[in-house]
Motif scaffolding. Sequence first.
Motif, mmCIF file in Angstrom:
data_model
loop_
_atom_site.group_PDB
_atom_site.id
_atom_site.type_symbol
_atom_site.label_atom_id
_atom_site.label_comp_id
_atom_site.label_asym_id
_atom_site.label_seq_id
_atom_site.Cartn_x
_atom_site.Cartn_y
_atom_site.Cartn_z
ATOM 1 N N GLU A 139 0.561 -1.225 0.063
ATOM 2 C CA GLU A 139 0.282 0.223 -0.118
ATOM 3 C C GLU A 139 1.084 1.357 -0.229
ATOM 4 O O GLU A 139 0.561 2.306 -0.688
ATOM 5 N N CYS A 157 3.551 0.615 -3.628
ATOM 6 C CA CYS A 157 3.154 0.461 -5.083
ATOM 7 C C CYS A 157 2.093 1.504 -5.696
ATOM 8 O O CYS A 157 1.049 1.754 -4.988
ATOM 9 N N ARG A 201 0.206 0.408 -8.703
ATOM 10 C CA ARG A 201 -0.624 -0.760 -9.145
ATOM 11 C C ARG A 201 -0.349 -1.849 -8.176
ATOM 12 O O ARG A 201 0.780 -2.146 -7.797
ATOM 13 N N VAL A 202 -1.271 -2.814 -8.211
ATOM 14 C CA VAL A 202 -1.004 -4.089 -7.367
ATOM 15 C C VAL A 202 -1.652 -5.262 -8.078
ATOM 16 O O VAL A 202 -2.888 -5.052 -8.737
ATOM 17 N N THR A 228 -5.402 -0.232 -9.687
ATOM 18 C CA THR A 228 -4.588 0.728 -8.540
ATOM 19 C C THR A 228 -4.955 0.252 -7.320
ATOM 20 O O THR A 228 -6.103 -0.334 -7.109
ATOM 21 N N LYS A 229 -4.600 1.120 -6.232
ATOM 22 C CA LYS A 229 -5.212 0.561 -5.024
ATOM 23 C C LYS A 229 -6.588 1.084 -5.103
ATOM 24 O O LYS A 229 -7.240 0.210 -4.146
ATOM 25 N N ASP A 230 -6.684 2.166 -5.239
ATOM 26 C CA ASP A 230 -8.316 2.747 -5.276
ATOM 27 C C ASP A 230 -9.048 1.724 -5.821
ATOM 28 O O ASP A 230 -10.374 1.625 -5.619
ATOM 29 N N LYS A 233 -9.872 -1.214 -4.016
ATOM 30 C CA LYS A 233 -10.592 -1.075 -2.940
ATOM 31 C C LYS A 233 -12.038 -0.825 -3.309
ATOM 32 O O LYS A 233 -12.983 -1.036 -2.533
ATOM 33 N N THR A 287 -9.604 -2.134 3.426
ATOM 34 C CA THR A 287 -8.071 -1.902 3.052
ATOM 35 C C THR A 287 -8.061 -2.898 2.008
ATOM 36 O O THR A 287 -8.606 -3.720 1.785
ATOM 37 N N LEU A 288 -6.540 -2.923 1.552
ATOM 38 C CA LEU A 288 -6.223 -4.035 0.515
ATOM 39 C C LEU A 288 -6.453 -5.215 1.289
ATOM 40 O O LEU A 288 -6.712 -6.307 0.631
#
Lengths: 368, 310
Positions: free
Chosen positions: B197, B200, B202-203, B216-218, B221, B295-296
């Motif tokens: 988190e 990065c 992108r995940v 992406t993180k968003d 989520k 959260t992720l």
Amino acid sequence: MISIFLLQWQRFRREPLLVLSFFGLTIFFVFFLAGSANTNQITVQTYLEDDVSQSSADEWLTVLNQSETFRFELTEEEDARSAVMNGEASLALQLRNDNYRILVTVDDQNYQLVNGYVQQVFQEELRLAEVESSLESVEIRDTIAQELEEPVLTVTSDTIAGDDNGFLYDARLHTLFGMTLFFSVYTMMFSLTNVAEEKRLGTWDRLIVSPLRKWEVYLGHLLYCFLIGFLQILTIFLFFEYVFQFNIGANFGAILLIIACYAFAIVSVGMLLIGLVRTTQQLQAVIPIVATAMAMIGGAFWPVEIVSNEIMIILSKAMPIFYGMEALKGVAYLDQGILEISEPLAIMFLFGVFSMGIGINLMERRAS
Amino acid sequence: MLETEELSKQFKGKIAVEGVNLHLERGESVGLLGPNGAGKSTTISMISSLIKPTSGDVLLDGKNVIKDPGKIRRVLGVVPQEIALYEELTAYENLKFFGRIYGLRGKALEKNIEEVFELVGLTDRQKDIVKTYSGGMKRRINIAAALLHEPEVLIMDEPTVGIDPQSRSHILEMVRELNLKKGMTVLYTSHYMEEVERLCDRVYIMDHGRIISSGTKDELKSILSSEETIMIDLDRPYPDLYNDLKQHDGILQTMETETGLKLIVPKGSRLLGELFQIADRHQAKVVNVHVQTPTLEDVFLHLTGRKLRD
């Protein structure tokens, strides 16, 4: 490749104990098993008849002790007789002015050898003394010595020393060759555990994902192990040749070639073992077993010629150490050249090529 | 810049990685997230040309590098999960060796060694034998060895495993700096959600050898935009309460945490009152209740049904 090779030396410099301990063990074992002195010499306790003067006795002992086979030690008559009576010595020599007597308990081979030698010395000396007394103006000993420098005719007589089968055997050289080749197996194979260790620690993977080619990584390691084994064997041979007067033979080029082929074969067998085992611990357990078995079967500890079991004799032919010993003995005992020892050299080389090929193949298969 | 196409690997018939497609743009920091055994290390081993894939391709700037791995090896810096150093040598000797195998020599090598030592904050200890280092320091040198040749892409395989918080923080800062200031492309694998988190853009989420989600993180989520997380702290574990909540129709996911329970529930569901009643029925002492956005970690739980560190 050079970086990998130099790295191994750098690591050796930091932790030299393992390699040096095998080096030291070789010297220790050869020194105590083969002895620093000529252990093949037969010691003859020598005492004097009453009317023999000390100077005369010294002269005879000097002449007699020119032999490499016998060592004549002056002792009291009582001690010499006691030693023979108690079985501590099989014979004793009594020096007289122009003659000798041998006190002997049993008519064995030693008696024949000692008697033959002493008789020859006395005959020569007495003849020379007689000629000297008749030719007072001529330095007959010098003249004979000069004549012998350039003889009209040379008669060479080779004696096969050994048992009834007539194989060549020199205990000192056999111990030197056997122990040196045996302990060098440990040095080379334990140095090779660096490869297995690198795989375990992950540094190997780091090398593989670098621009280095895989053969360079292998070659760097193998070259180091080969050289460390080669240098160990060579250093020990030279040490015993020059410090303890072992006669390893005059053909130094052939000796170097034998060491090189042997070191290559052993490094390759090491690679085969790494390919066969799964962990460093297994490898460390297997190395002493393989080294000792190879040395015992291959004739490093005792001559293969004294083994009567056919299976063991056949097995010995599958051990690179057997060919190393054969080639070294050929050079040392019979003064053979590279051509004469080409067969054991070729076998060791082929042994190395096959073992290396199989070993690397097994390692690569496991890696993929 | 770097992408994989349907990358798969089988070991003795057992599938370790299957059909992995991922791509990294130049200067991007990408996380590869998944629990132990998800196939992250196998994936990056294939990308870094350490092992050959059973099928699929790895492309660098559009060119296949499986057959000619030399291309990718020159631009790649790989930080392995284990501490892959020669511990009997000094840190300086290690870096000098790793610099040399990448073709660095002379002044260029010395300069890079100096810079890298400065970056990892071990300039003062460079002449010390590595085996005298702490775990965190070894990890830093482990990373330094991959940075010497100034790689375009840095692949890091769980570089903070088993180290103290201070060293961990230092390493994360360093990676962020390399990415932001030097524009280094980073592929960071971890099972620590907070690291990914933090680092990065992108995940990729991986489980059982497959990419199960990415973005992406968003974006990730937002998978849980219609859910919320309720954290319940208890004075001690209550297994019966946990089992009861697991059976509850109104709760999407239930998991035990170090301090109590974590529940993922539909957004706006008025469950709190009922939760207290259930807790009371089990005579459980509720210490704290906290409602938060996902959260992720919650996303991962939602996607796989298990915790990252399972």
